[in-house]
Scaffold this motif. Structure first.
Motif, PDB file in Angstrom:
ATOM      1  N   LEU A 146      48.259  29.778  39.449  1.00 58.87           N
ATOM      2  CA  LEU A 146      47.341  28.910  39.118  1.00 58.87           C
ATOM      3  C   LEU A 146      46.396  29.951  39.666  1.00 58.87           C
ATOM      4  O   LEU A 146      45.224  30.226  38.897  1.00 58.87           O
ATOM      5  CB  LEU A 146      46.988  28.060  40.692  1.00 58.87           C
ATOM      6  CG  LEU A 146      47.597  26.527  40.142  1.00 58.87           C
ATOM      7  CD1 LEU A 146      47.889  25.340  41.225  1.00 58.87           C
ATOM      8  CD2 LEU A 146      46.748  25.534  38.923  1.00 58.87           C
ATOM      9  N   GLU A 147      46.279  30.907  40.900  1.00 59.97           N
ATOM     10  CA  GLU A 147      45.203  32.470  40.869  1.00 59.97           C
ATOM     11  C   GLU A 147      45.711  33.039  39.672  1.00 59.97           C
ATOM     12  O   GLU A 147      44.533  33.194  39.343  1.00 59.97           O
ATOM     13  CB  GLU A 147      46.439  33.025  41.821  1.00 59.97           C
ATOM     14  CG  GLU A 147      46.068  32.218  43.723  1.00 59.97           C
ATOM     15  CD  GLU A 147      46.956  33.067  44.427  1.00 59.97           C
ATOM     16  OE1 GLU A 147      46.628  32.553  45.766  1.00 59.97           O
ATOM     17  OE2 GLU A 147      47.257  33.813  44.024  1.00 59.97           O
ATOM     18  N   SER A 148      46.712  33.542  38.319  1.00 64.35           N
ATOM     19  CA  SER A 148      46.413  33.939  37.609  1.00 64.35           C
ATOM     20  C   SER A 148      46.080  33.389  36.157  1.00 64.35           C
ATOM     21  O   SER A 148      46.337  33.930  35.712  1.00 64.35           O
ATOM     22  CB  SER A 148      47.703  35.156  37.248  1.00 64.35           C
ATOM     23  OG  SER A 148      49.289  34.022  37.378  1.00 64.35           O
ATOM     24  N   LYS A 149      45.845  32.054  36.223  1.00 68.85           N
ATOM     25  CA  LYS A 149      45.672  31.521  35.284  1.00 68.85           C
ATOM     26  C   LYS A 149      46.794  31.351  34.301  1.00 68.85           C
ATOM     27  O   LYS A 149      46.588  31.554  33.395  1.00 68.85           O
ATOM     28  CB  LYS A 149      44.590  32.160  34.606  1.00 68.85           C
ATOM     29  CG  LYS A 149      43.637  31.288  35.403  1.00 68.85           C
ATOM     30  CD  LYS A 149      41.701  31.567  34.549  1.00 68.85           C
ATOM     31  CE  LYS A 149      41.116  31.236  35.901  1.00 68.85           C
ATOM     32  NZ  LYS A 149      40.469  31.245  36.475  1.00 68.85           N
ATOM     33  N   THR A 150      48.400  31.145  34.588  1.00 69.84           N
ATOM     34  CA  THR A 150      49.577  31.246  33.578  1.00 69.84           C
ATOM     35  C   THR A 150      50.101  30.097  34.162  1.00 69.84           C
ATOM     36  O   THR A 150      50.049  30.317  35.193  1.00 69.84           O
ATOM     37  CB  THR A 150      49.899  32.980  34.289  1.00 69.84           C
ATOM     38  OG1 THR A 150      48.940  34.192  34.336  1.00 69.84           O
ATOM     39  CG2 THR A 150      50.959  33.173  33.079  1.00 69.84           C
TER      40      THR A 150
END
Ligand SMILES: [Zn+2]
Length: 511
Positions: A114-118
């Motif tokens: 979620l943090e790295s949009k991956t």
């Protein structure tokens, strides 16, 4: 040696069978004794290893949660488990059917995604790939079977459903599923009752209950089940995956000592409940922590981690493995430069010995001493027997290395005696034995083909320097001697250590 009494346990096992689910003792399996004794945390002592087929053992290791790079704490755990597997295979002729579970669905992986949009599966794939590369660089053999949580959701669902059906688990108000520790009277087998660290909340009936299934939260991945959307808890995955692969019984279950409680306790509890058996894993092998100088466990949250590639910039994989061999697998390992230098020095002693002995064996013989041969051969035989005994008792590799160093030192006295006693047969056997046992522990002593050319060049320089130095000594040419010292120091800075102490020069690569 403190061992489990065979007769006593057999009778105990019989008594226990009269009152199922009422005690937490270790039960001796039926089958064939292997002659090996291993520490078992349930029995709190060493117990005999008994296998159904004395030459086949099933083995499961809890693998990493793949959301970050592995560090040397992971390295020490998996190198030590690799050493134990190699010992079982090479010294006791036991085929290991090894499996490892990869946790690729987890809070931390999802958070990182979620943090790295991956997508979280890409995070997991990336770190799992890196993990196998790290293990290969440490010469850790890949398990024969790799199980991933994402590929076993059906098995996990089936597992949980049976526990619910058998009234061993319950669905909470918010749709999570918990194991009911109150219904399982043998909870606390591996570590007598203590706080599991599980949070108390209104969803649970008892504080010790642990989540088998976590109800769905917005933005998180989920799977549909009869009791609602959600994803598996951590403990359930190993039990479900092992049961899928090995059925209702497992010979050896391994992992870091931090997993003993609550993770392994919970695995054992839910597996016994699922299979309706009294003992699921017959042997638990727990590896001690690696501490960074002092008393602190290495962990990402403490920001005191060293990555495996960083470790290998300073020391090679053989040196790290030797440090592991010098420590009993159960005890914590204090990582320091001093420990690594000791390991490197021990490794170099073996390398120098192999080179010196090879030169000695190929030397011109002047006489043969049969008496000395007898003595050396007996020394070798004694060491072989002592090492086999040491490995039988909880894989005592540290004693083995010490025995080898004593053998090496005794043999060096003969090799380096002046006048030299020439007995190539026993010395050849000793070199062969030392190379063989160290290779069986997973050390790569052999040079790769790529290094043959550079070794030939080093040989030429070392031999040239040697003849110049001998000339300088006999002619008392101190300028030339000083130049020889400079060459030696320069070579050392390039990781080539020259040994001048022998009549013929020898050298080793250090790192
Ligand atoms: Zn596990």
């Amino acid at each position: 040696m403190k061992v489990f009494n065979l007769t006593f346990v057999r009778s105990l096992s019989h008594v226990c069978s009269l009152k199922p689910y009422k005690d937490t003792k270790w039960l001796m399996p039926n089958g064939n004794p292997t002659g090996i004794y291993v520490y078992n945390c349930i029995a709190n002592q060493r117990v005999p290893v008994i296998l159904n087929d004395p030459h086949i053992a099933t083995w499961y290791s809890c693998g990493p949660t793949v959301y970050e790079s592995a560090h040397i704490g992971h390295a020490s755990c998996y190198v030590k488990l690799d050493i134990i597997q190699r010992i079982l295979k090479s010294f006791f002729n036991i085929k290991i059917v090894s499996a490892m579970g990869i946790t690729d669905i987890d809070d931390k992986i999802i958070k990182k995604g979620l943090e790295s949009k991956t997508h979280f599966t890409n995070i997991a794939k990336q770190y799992e790939h890196e993990f196998w590369l790290d293990m290969a660089s440490l010469n850790v053999a890949k398990p024969l079977i790799i199980t991933r949580v994402s590929e076993h959701i059906n098995s996990i669902e089936k597992f949980i459903q049976r526990l619910i059906d058998n009234n061993m688990a319950y669905v909470s108000k918010n749709g999570s599923v918990y194991f009911d520790t109150d219904k399982f009277s043998n909870y606390g087998k591996l570590q007598k009752m203590q706080d599991s660290g599980e949070p108390s909340d209104d969803e649970k009936r008892n504080k010790m209950d642990f989540a088998l299934w976590k109800s769905h939260k917005p933005e998180e991945p989920y799977w549909d089940t009869p009791w609602g959307k959600g994803r598996p808890g951590w403990h359930i995955e190993c039990s479900a995956m092992v049961s899928k692969v090995f059925g209702s019984q497992l010979d050896i279950h391994a992992g870091g000592v931090d997993l003993q409680f609550p993770h392994h306790e919970n695995e054992e509890a839910q597996s016994c409940a699922y299979h309706n058996i009294r003992q699921w894993a017959n042997y638990w092998i727990h590896v001690g922590h690696l501490n960074v100088i002092g008393d602190t466990k290495m962990s990402k949250s403490l920001q005191n981690t060293i990555s495996i590639p960083d470790l290998l910039k300073s020391y090679n994989a053989d040196t790290f493995r030797m440090a592991c061999l010098l420590t009993n697998y159960r005890y914590s390992m204090e990582f320091s430069n001093q420990l690594m230098e000791t390991a490197e020095s021990v490794l170099n002693k073996f390398k120098f010995f192999i080179t010196d002995a090879t030169i000695y064996i190929n030397n011109n013989a002047t006489s043969v001493s049969a008496v000395y041969s007898d003595h050396i051969l007996k020394n070798l035989q004694k060491t072989e027997e002592a090492n086999f005994e040491a490995l039988k008792v909880d894989f005592d590799t540290a004693t083995c290395i010490n025995n080898l160093l004593t053998l090496l030192s005794d043999t060096n006295k003969i090799i380096k005696s002046d006048p030299c006693e020439y007995c190539p047969v026993p010395v050849t056997l000793i070199v062969e034995y030392i190379v063989d046992i160290l290779t069986k522990f997973g050390l790569k002593l052999q040079e790769s083909e790529d290094t043959v050319l550079s070794n030939a060049m080093i040989n030429t320089i070392v031999e040239f320097r040697h003849s110049v130095r001998l000339n300088a000594i006999s002619s008392k040419n101190y300028e030339l001697l000083s130049a020889c010292d400079i060459v030696r120091d320069k070579m050392k800075s390039m990781k080539v250590q020259i040994n001048d102490s022998h009549k013929t020069p020898s050298w080793v690569i250090t790192k």
